[in-house]
Design a protein around this motif. Structure first.
Motif, PDB file in Angstrom:
ATOM      1  N   GLU A  44       0.869  -1.166   0.000  1.00 48.83           N
ATOM      2  CA  GLU A  44       0.000   0.000   0.000  1.00 48.83           C
ATOM      3  C   GLU A  44       0.909   1.219   0.000  1.00 48.83           C
ATOM      4  O   GLU A  44       2.092   1.124   0.343  1.00 48.83           O
ATOM      5  CB  GLU A  44      -0.902   0.005   1.237  1.00 48.83           C
ATOM      6  CG  GLU A  44      -1.886  -1.159   1.292  1.00 48.83           C
ATOM      7  CD  GLU A  44      -2.852  -1.191   0.118  1.00 48.83           C
ATOM      8  OE1 GLU A  44      -3.296  -0.112  -0.335  1.00 48.83           O
ATOM      9  OE2 GLU A  44      -3.167  -2.297  -0.369  1.00 48.83           O
ATOM     10  N   LYS A  45       0.371   2.358  -0.370  1.00 49.60           N
ATOM     11  CA  LYS A  45       1.155   3.582  -0.329  1.00 49.60           C
ATOM     12  C   LYS A  45       1.663   3.797   1.095  1.00 49.60           C
ATOM     13  O   LYS A  45       0.919   3.599   2.057  1.00 49.60           O
ATOM     14  CB  LYS A  45       0.301   4.775  -0.774  1.00 49.60           C
ATOM     15  CG  LYS A  45       1.077   6.064  -0.853  1.00 49.60           C
ATOM     16  CD  LYS A  45       0.225   7.177  -1.378  1.00 49.60           C
ATOM     17  CE  LYS A  45       1.077   8.443  -1.435  1.00 49.60           C
ATOM     18  NZ  LYS A  45       0.309   9.591  -1.874  1.00 49.60           N
ATOM     19  N   LEU A  65       3.811   4.377  -3.961  1.00 47.74           N
ATOM     20  CA  LEU A  65       2.664   3.848  -4.705  1.00 47.74           C
ATOM     21  C   LEU A  65       2.201   2.524  -4.116  1.00 47.74           C
ATOM     22  O   LEU A  65       2.988   1.796  -3.527  1.00 47.74           O
ATOM     23  CB  LEU A  65       3.035   3.592  -6.170  1.00 47.74           C
ATOM     24  CG  LEU A  65       3.381   4.786  -7.047  1.00 47.74           C
ATOM     25  CD1 LEU A  65       3.957   4.298  -8.369  1.00 47.74           C
ATOM     26  CD2 LEU A  65       2.153   5.648  -7.284  1.00 47.74           C
ATOM     27  N   VAL A  99      -0.498  -0.988 -10.536  1.00 53.50           N
ATOM     28  CA  VAL A  99      -0.395   0.356  -9.967  1.00 53.50           C
ATOM     29  C   VAL A  99      -1.485   1.225 -10.589  1.00 53.50           C
ATOM     30  O   VAL A  99      -1.733   1.150 -11.794  1.00 53.50           O
ATOM     31  CB  VAL A  99       0.999   0.956 -10.244  1.00 53.50           C
ATOM     32  CG1 VAL A  99       1.063   2.427  -9.890  1.00 53.50           C
ATOM     33  CG2 VAL A  99       2.063   0.172  -9.496  1.00 53.50           C
ATOM     34  N   ASP A 100      -2.123   2.049  -9.783  1.00 48.08           N
ATOM     35  CA  ASP A 100      -3.132   2.985 -10.268  1.00 48.08           C
ATOM     36  C   ASP A 100      -2.429   4.040 -11.119  1.00 48.08           C
ATOM     37  O   ASP A 100      -1.597   4.806 -10.620  1.00 48.08           O
ATOM     38  CB  ASP A 100      -3.843   3.635  -9.079  1.00 48.08           C
ATOM     39  CG  ASP A 100      -4.970   4.561  -9.502  1.00 48.08           C
ATOM     40  OD1 ASP A 100      -4.861   5.217 -10.558  1.00 48.08           O
ATOM     41  OD2 ASP A 100      -5.962   4.654  -8.758  1.00 48.08           O
ATOM     42  N   GLU A 103      -2.510   7.583  -9.837  1.00 41.51           N
ATOM     43  CA  GLU A 103      -1.588   7.843  -8.721  1.00 41.51           C
ATOM     44  C   GLU A 103      -0.181   8.079  -9.252  1.00 41.51           C
ATOM     45  O   GLU A 103       0.530   8.967  -8.778  1.00 41.51           O
ATOM     46  CB  GLU A 103      -1.577   6.676  -7.734  1.00 41.51           C
ATOM     47  CG  GLU A 103      -2.747   6.646  -6.798  1.00 41.51           C
ATOM     48  CD  GLU A 103      -2.585   5.603  -5.705  1.00 41.51           C
ATOM     49  OE1 GLU A 103      -1.433   5.311  -5.296  1.00 41.51           O
ATOM     50  OE2 GLU A 103      -3.608   5.080  -5.268  1.00 41.51           O
ATOM     51  N   PHE A 104       0.223   7.292 -10.239  1.00 39.59           N
ATOM     52  CA  PHE A 104       1.540   7.471 -10.836  1.00 39.59           C
ATOM     53  C   PHE A 104       1.634   8.836 -11.506  1.00 39.59           C
ATOM     54  O   PHE A 104       2.600   9.565 -11.309  1.00 39.59           O
ATOM     55  CB  PHE A 104       1.840   6.350 -11.838  1.00 39.59           C
ATOM     56  CG  PHE A 104       3.139   6.525 -12.567  1.00 39.59           C
ATOM     57  CD1 PHE A 104       4.356   6.359 -11.905  1.00 39.59           C
ATOM     58  CD2 PHE A 104       3.168   6.854 -13.902  1.00 39.59           C
ATOM     59  CE1 PHE A 104       5.579   6.516 -12.570  1.00 39.59           C
ATOM     60  CE2 PHE A 104       4.361   7.017 -14.593  1.00 39.59           C
ATOM     61  CZ  PHE A 104       5.571   6.850 -13.914  1.00 39.59           C
ATOM     62  N   GLU A 105       0.617   9.199 -12.281  1.00 43.99           N
ATOM     63  CA  GLU A 105       0.616  10.473 -12.981  1.00 43.99           C
ATOM     64  C   GLU A 105       0.646  11.653 -12.022  1.00 43.99           C
ATOM     65  O   GLU A 105       1.185  12.718 -12.339  1.00 43.99           O
ATOM     66  CB  GLU A 105      -0.618  10.595 -13.889  1.00 43.99           C
ATOM     67  CG  GLU A 105      -0.588   9.666 -15.089  1.00 43.99           C
ATOM     68  CD  GLU A 105       0.563   9.950 -16.041  1.00 43.99           C
ATOM     69  OE1 GLU A 105       0.912  11.135 -16.236  1.00 43.99           O
ATOM     70  OE2 GLU A 105       1.121   8.989 -16.587  1.00 43.99           O
ATOM     71  N   ALA A 106       0.099  11.488 -10.828  1.00 44.57           N
ATOM     72  CA  ALA A 106       0.042  12.572  -9.835  1.00 44.57           C
ATOM     73  C   ALA A 106       1.406  12.847  -9.192  1.00 44.57           C
ATOM     74  O   ALA A 106       1.598  13.915  -8.595  1.00 44.57           O
ATOM     75  CB  ALA A 106      -0.977  12.219  -8.751  1.00 44.57           C
ATOM     76  N   LEU A 107       2.354  11.929  -9.328  1.00 47.17           N
ATOM     77  CA  LEU A 107       3.684  12.142  -8.768  1.00 47.17           C
ATOM     78  C   LEU A 107       4.417  13.227  -9.563  1.00 47.17           C
ATOM     79  O   LEU A 107       4.111  13.478 -10.726  1.00 47.17           O
ATOM     80  CB  LEU A 107       4.494  10.839  -8.788  1.00 47.17           C
ATOM     81  CG  LEU A 107       3.935   9.682  -7.958  1.00 47.17           C
ATOM     82  CD1 LEU A 107       4.787   8.433  -8.185  1.00 47.17           C
ATOM     83  CD2 LEU A 107       3.857  10.027  -6.493  1.00 47.17           C
TER      84      LEU A 107
END
Length: 110
Positions: A44-45, A65, A99-100, A103-107
């Protein structure tokens, strides 16, 4: 595409996400002498990826992530100095799938 979070690089390679330490983190912690990966197949994150002991610190590396662990850099268990290497083929920590993408794009971009 490469992102950055918690002084970790997260690089997407097709369906896998490779997490490794940035040169800044490698420099800050010093020479790594001991590594222990967390148990389990799913992160989990903010779960602990691994615990390490280095010349400048003892710390836990937290996952930026959530995802399923498909591979750990088990070579680092026998040779912790690999994680101090400048070579990405040697210093990676784990590889994730499931991986979502949002969530990756938000980094932050690296």
């Amino acid at each position: 595409m490469k992102k950055i979070a918690n002084y970790l690089w997260i690089e997407q390679e097709e369906e896998q996400y490779v997490i490794s330490m940035t040169p800044e983190l490698q420099d800050d912690i010093g020479t790594i002498g001991y590594v222990e990966f967390s148990e389990g197949d799913v992160l989990e994150k903010d779960d602990v990826i691994l615990n390490l002991e280095a010349s400048k610190t003892v710390m836990a590396i937290l996952s930026p992530l959530a995802g399923k662990i498909v591979e750990c850099n088990t070579a680092a268990l026998e040779q912790p100095l690999l994680l101090n290497s400048a070579d990405p083929a040697e210093h990676w920590l784990i590889k994730l799938t499931d991986v979502d993408a949002l969530e990756f794009e938000a980094l932050e971009d690296a």
